[in-house]
Design a protein around this motif. Structure first.
Motif, PDB file in Angstrom:
ATOM      1  N   LYS A 144       0.829  -1.214   0.000  1.00  0.00           N
ATOM      2  CA  LYS A 144       0.000   0.000   0.000  1.00  0.00           C
ATOM      3  C   LYS A 144       0.862   1.263   0.000  1.00  0.00           C
ATOM      4  O   LYS A 144       0.651   2.165  -0.805  1.00  0.00           O
ATOM      5  CB  LYS A 144      -0.927   0.014   1.237  1.00  0.00           C
ATOM      6  CG  LYS A 144      -1.795  -1.216   1.375  1.00  0.00           C
ATOM      7  CD  LYS A 144      -2.635  -1.169   2.637  1.00  0.00           C
ATOM      8  CE  LYS A 144      -1.821  -1.160   3.922  1.00  0.00           C
ATOM      9  NZ  LYS A 144      -1.064  -2.386   4.162  1.00  0.00           N
ATOM     10  N   SER A 145       1.834   1.285   0.915  1.00  0.00           N
ATOM     11  CA  SER A 145       2.689   2.485   0.988  1.00  0.00           C
ATOM     12  C   SER A 145       3.490   2.639  -0.293  1.00  0.00           C
ATOM     13  O   SER A 145       3.670   3.749  -0.804  1.00  0.00           O
ATOM     14  CB  SER A 145       3.661   2.380   2.158  1.00  0.00           C
ATOM     15  OG  SER A 145       2.964   2.224   3.357  1.00  0.00           O
ATOM     16  N   THR A 146       3.968   1.513  -0.792  1.00  0.00           N
ATOM     17  CA  THR A 146       4.742   1.531  -2.023  1.00  0.00           C
ATOM     18  C   THR A 146       3.907   2.110  -3.161  1.00  0.00           C
ATOM     19  O   THR A 146       4.367   2.965  -3.920  1.00  0.00           O
ATOM     20  CB  THR A 146       5.205   0.117  -2.363  1.00  0.00           C
ATOM     21  OG1 THR A 146       5.966  -0.378  -1.270  1.00  0.00           O
ATOM     22  CG2 THR A 146       6.035   0.095  -3.618  1.00  0.00           C
ATOM     23  N   MET A 154      -2.207  10.218   1.902  1.00  0.00           N
ATOM     24  CA  MET A 154      -1.964  10.080   3.338  1.00  0.00           C
ATOM     25  C   MET A 154      -1.676   8.620   3.663  1.00  0.00           C
ATOM     26  O   MET A 154      -2.489   7.743   3.387  1.00  0.00           O
ATOM     27  CB  MET A 154      -3.172  10.566   4.134  1.00  0.00           C
ATOM     28  CG  MET A 154      -3.624  11.966   3.771  1.00  0.00           C
ATOM     29  SD  MET A 154      -5.154  12.395   4.597  1.00  0.00           S
ATOM     30  CE  MET A 154      -4.542  13.608   5.741  1.00  0.00           C
ATOM     31  N   ASP A 155      -0.509   8.393   4.284  1.00  0.00           N
ATOM     32  CA  ASP A 155      -0.132   7.019   4.619  1.00  0.00           C
ATOM     33  C   ASP A 155      -0.334   6.775   6.113  1.00  0.00           C
ATOM     34  O   ASP A 155       0.472   7.212   6.923  1.00  0.00           O
ATOM     35  CB  ASP A 155       1.324   6.778   4.230  1.00  0.00           C
ATOM     36  CG  ASP A 155       1.691   5.303   4.255  1.00  0.00           C
ATOM     37  OD1 ASP A 155       0.872   4.492   4.734  1.00  0.00           O
ATOM     38  OD2 ASP A 155       2.802   4.966   3.799  1.00  0.00           O
ATOM     39  N   GLU A 156      -1.388   6.105   6.467  1.00  0.00           N
ATOM     40  CA  GLU A 156      -1.725   5.849   7.878  1.00  0.00           C
ATOM     41  C   GLU A 156      -1.505   7.083   8.742  1.00  0.00           C
ATOM     42  O   GLU A 156      -0.759   7.044   9.720  1.00  0.00           O
ATOM     43  CB  GLU A 156      -0.883   4.692   8.430  1.00  0.00           C
ATOM     44  CG  GLU A 156      -1.042   3.413   7.635  1.00  0.00           C
ATOM     45  CD  GLU A 156      -0.260   2.272   8.277  1.00  0.00           C
ATOM     46  OE1 GLU A 156      -0.376   2.098   9.505  1.00  0.00           O
ATOM     47  OE2 GLU A 156       0.483   1.572   7.554  1.00  0.00           O
ATOM     48  N   PRO A 157      -2.185   8.187   8.407  1.00  0.00           N
ATOM     49  CA  PRO A 157      -1.882   9.439   9.105  1.00  0.00           C
ATOM     50  C   PRO A 157      -2.266   9.415  10.582  1.00  0.00           C
ATOM     51  O   PRO A 157      -1.813  10.264  11.335  1.00  0.00           O
ATOM     52  CB  PRO A 157      -2.719  10.471   8.347  1.00  0.00           C
ATOM     53  CG  PRO A 157      -3.845   9.685   7.772  1.00  0.00           C
ATOM     54  CD  PRO A 157      -3.273   8.347   7.433  1.00  0.00           C
TER      55      PRO A 157
HETATM   56 MG   LIG Z   1       2.875   1.090   4.826  1.00  0.00          MG
END
Ligand SMILES: [Mg+2]
Ligand SMILES: Nc1ncnc2c1ncn2[C@@H]1O[C@H](COP(=O)(O)OP(=O)(O)OP(=O)(O)O)[C@@H](O)[C@H]1O
Lengths: 326, 261
Positions: free
Chosen positions: B48-50, B176-179
């Motif tokens: 997901k982050s990638t 937004m990555d797991e903000p």
């Molecule tokens: Mg991640």
């Protein structure tokens, strides 16, 4: 039951809390480490006391003039010993060295940490560490035979192009053995320590900060100047002052490349007149009389105290510049 | 200052990602319509982050990173020839998992940092600061201490400051990555409210491990999954209501109901 009520009805007595070692092994360890720590502090104190005792005759005779006067004359009795030109010379060399070394060191650290592919970074690190390991007499010889002829050319060029600036004025037409050249040598000697401290700080930097800067549209240069350097500044200043401590005490290498002169040279960096307390001590020690040795010891005290002051300032700046670090 | 209401349409086409030789994402095709919030969910390590980082060209900053496919912003490939990654990142802002205000800067300087970093000229810095902080609903808490170091704020406030910092750039898309993963429930709720308000002006993509949060804030949801050694793929993509209540794929059903991952 009310929450604030204690079992006995009154506030219990305060206990004494200690972190004294309790296990035998811990006690031995504690003993050894405290002894070593106190011993090294005592050693520094003893060195200072020894120097002061030996320096006393000269200091007593010259008084404050020892520090602020500019004469060194052994043709009179008792001889006159005043070291201001040497003290100022040391400071000037340190300033020049830092001015030249800091940008080089930052560039090197940035290259190693952020730009260069791993193998190149490793080789560069190795080379820088190797430079730190070079004995200063080797650097001095290199400075005298290899670097001086080159730097004379640079110095002359600076004089020709920027000679209207007071710094690069040169009336004698002699460009060798000048603070300019010695400053470069100092820079060469302190670049490794500044680089490795800076590199260490860069490598410990939170990558998220750099990523945040990039994600906000930061380019390489703006990320370096606005985020990386300010965040690392405390450490860089600390490393620089560590290097400066070394530069101030540097003796042999400077002795080879600098003309010592008790005629104060405020800032004509390309003239063959300069000063350095450490090199002056070296140059005079060989044929010094007892009284003269006392003066050289006093010069040693001055050097010692200036190094202490610099370290003190270093600690202060490192703390002040990073209020977010506790 | 007028708030940007122009929103844009972001779209990924056949995104494949490698780290060195390792294939970690395969053929991700997602559509992010204007003014919609899209949640990316899935087990840890599924990419997901990638994927998020491929959407604003932060991915290429990782040394071993490889990429295939394209990302279209208003139909234009952000990886196209002659496209400057810096321009892409200005249009597509990003908020990280861990709050990361610049520690050497004050609250105000943090807000203006993006404009300075990207070398954009601006007037009325004070207006930009106020508007951005208001949009991130943190203005009232910090308006009397704009000159204080940003790290003197609490974690939740720092995260909203980071959102405000991105908003000062007036991005068209916000990633937004797991903000909220480092935040308490109160701060989380406030950020969710902020997201809802922001979606009126921009396209938002949010990675979250919190199923309730995905359902509360997003309009559509993509479920990522990487099955034993295979690259991550999108198993299911649709309206949030459908993905959570009427999932088509059994694996989605298991995941959203907490049976694995
Ligand atoms: Mg991640
Ligand atoms: N910088 C990197 N170098 C090499 N491999 C990486 C890198 N970053 C991520 N990966 C790999 O890519 C895959 C996807 O990672 P990613 O961080 O995108 O997962 P994620 O879905 O965000 O997980 P999480 O929910 O735990 O954040 C993982 O297998 C991870 O090991």
């Amino acid at each position: 039951m009310a929450a604030e009520q204690t079992k006995s009805g009154s506030t219990p007595q305060r206990r004494t809390l200690t972190v004294k070692p309790t296990l035998l092994g811990d006690k031995v360890f504690f003993g050894i480490t405290s002894f070593t720590a106190y011993f090294s502090i005592a050693l520094v104190g003893l060195v200072l006391v020894f120097l002061l005792i030996r320096a006393w005759p000269a200091l007593q005779h010259e008084g404050i003039n020892f520090l602020i006067g500019s004469t060194w004359d052994d043709s009179v009795q008792p001889m006159v010993m005043q070291i201001f030109p040497m003290l100022w010379g040391s400071i000037l060399l340190a300033l020049l060295g830092v001015l030249l070394a800091v940008p080089m060191a930052i560039a090197l650290a940035y290259l190693i940490e952020f730009l260069a592919p791993k193998p190149i970074a490793r080789v560069a690190t190795l080379l820088v560490d190797l430079l730190a390991a070079l004995p200063s007499v080797v650097i001095g010889l290199w400075g005298l035979f290899v670097f001086t002829p080159v730097a004379e050319g640079w110095s002359e060029l600076l004089h020709k192009t920027l000679g209207w600036l007071p710094f690069f004025a040169n009336e004698t037409g002699n460009f060798s053995r000048s603070p300019f050249i010695a400053g470069w040598i100092v820079a060469v000697m302190i670049v490794p320590i500044i680089t490795s401290v800076t590199r260490e700080i860069f490598s410990q930097m939170d990558r998220d900060l750099i990523n945040a800067a990039k994600a906000l549209g930061g380019g390489m240069a703006s990320t370096l100047t606005r985020v990386i350097l300010p965040t690392a500044s405390g450490g860089i200043v600390g490393g620089t002052l560590l290097g400066l401590g070394r530069a101030l005490g540097e003796t042999v290498a400077i002795f080879f490349v600098l003309n010592l002169s008790f005629d104060i040279n405020w800032f004509d960096v390309s003239e063959a007149r300069g000063g350095s307390i450490a090199s002056m001590i070296l140059s005079k020690l060989g044929e010094a009389t007892d009284y003269e040795i006392s003066g050289l010891m006093a010069a040693g005290v001055v050097l010692f105290v200036s190094t202490l002051i610099i370290n003190f300032i270093a600690g202060y700046i490192v703390n002040r510049a990073q209020p977010w670090r506790k | 200052m007028n708030l940007s209401t122009a929103t844009s349409h972001l779209r990924s086409e056949d995104i494949n990602v490698w780290f060195g030789e390792r294939h970690v994402l395969a053929d991700v095709n997602l559509d992010f319509p204007s003014n919609q919030v899209t949640a990316l969910i899935g087990p840890s390590g599924c990419g997901k982050s990638t994927f998020l980082r491929t959407l604003n060209r932060m991915h290429e900053l990782i040394p071993s990173a490889g990429l295939a496919g394209s990302v279209l912003l208003d139909g234009q490939d952000i990886y196209g020839d002659g496209v400057n990654p810096v321009d892409v990142r200005i249009k597509i802002g990003m908020v990280f998992q861990k709050p990361n205000p610049f520690p050497t800067m004050s609250i105000k300087e943090n807000i203006l940092s993006g404009l300075k970093l990207s070398g954009r000229k601006f007037v009325n810095g004070d207006d930009i600061v106020e508007t951005s902080l208001r949009r991130a609903s943190i203005w009232n808490e910090v308006k009397d201490r704009l000159g204080e170091p940003a790290i003197s704020l609490s974690g939740g406030q720092q995260q909203r400051l980071c959102i405000a910092r991105s908003l000062a750039m007036e991005p068209e898309v916000l990633l937004m990555d797991e903000p909220c993963s480092a935040l308490d429930p109160g701060s989380t709720r406030r950020i969710e409210e902020t997201i809802e308000e922001l979606s009126e002006a921009m396209t938002i993509v949010i990675v979250t491990h919190n199923m309730q949060q995905a359902q509360r804030v997003s309009h559509q949801t993509a479920f990522f999954l990487a099955e034993d050694g295979n690259p991550g793929t999108v198993v299911e993509f649709g309206s949030t209501d459908d993905v959570f209540n009427r999932p088509v794929d059994a694996r989605t059903n298991d995941y959203v109901n907490g049976h694995f991952g």
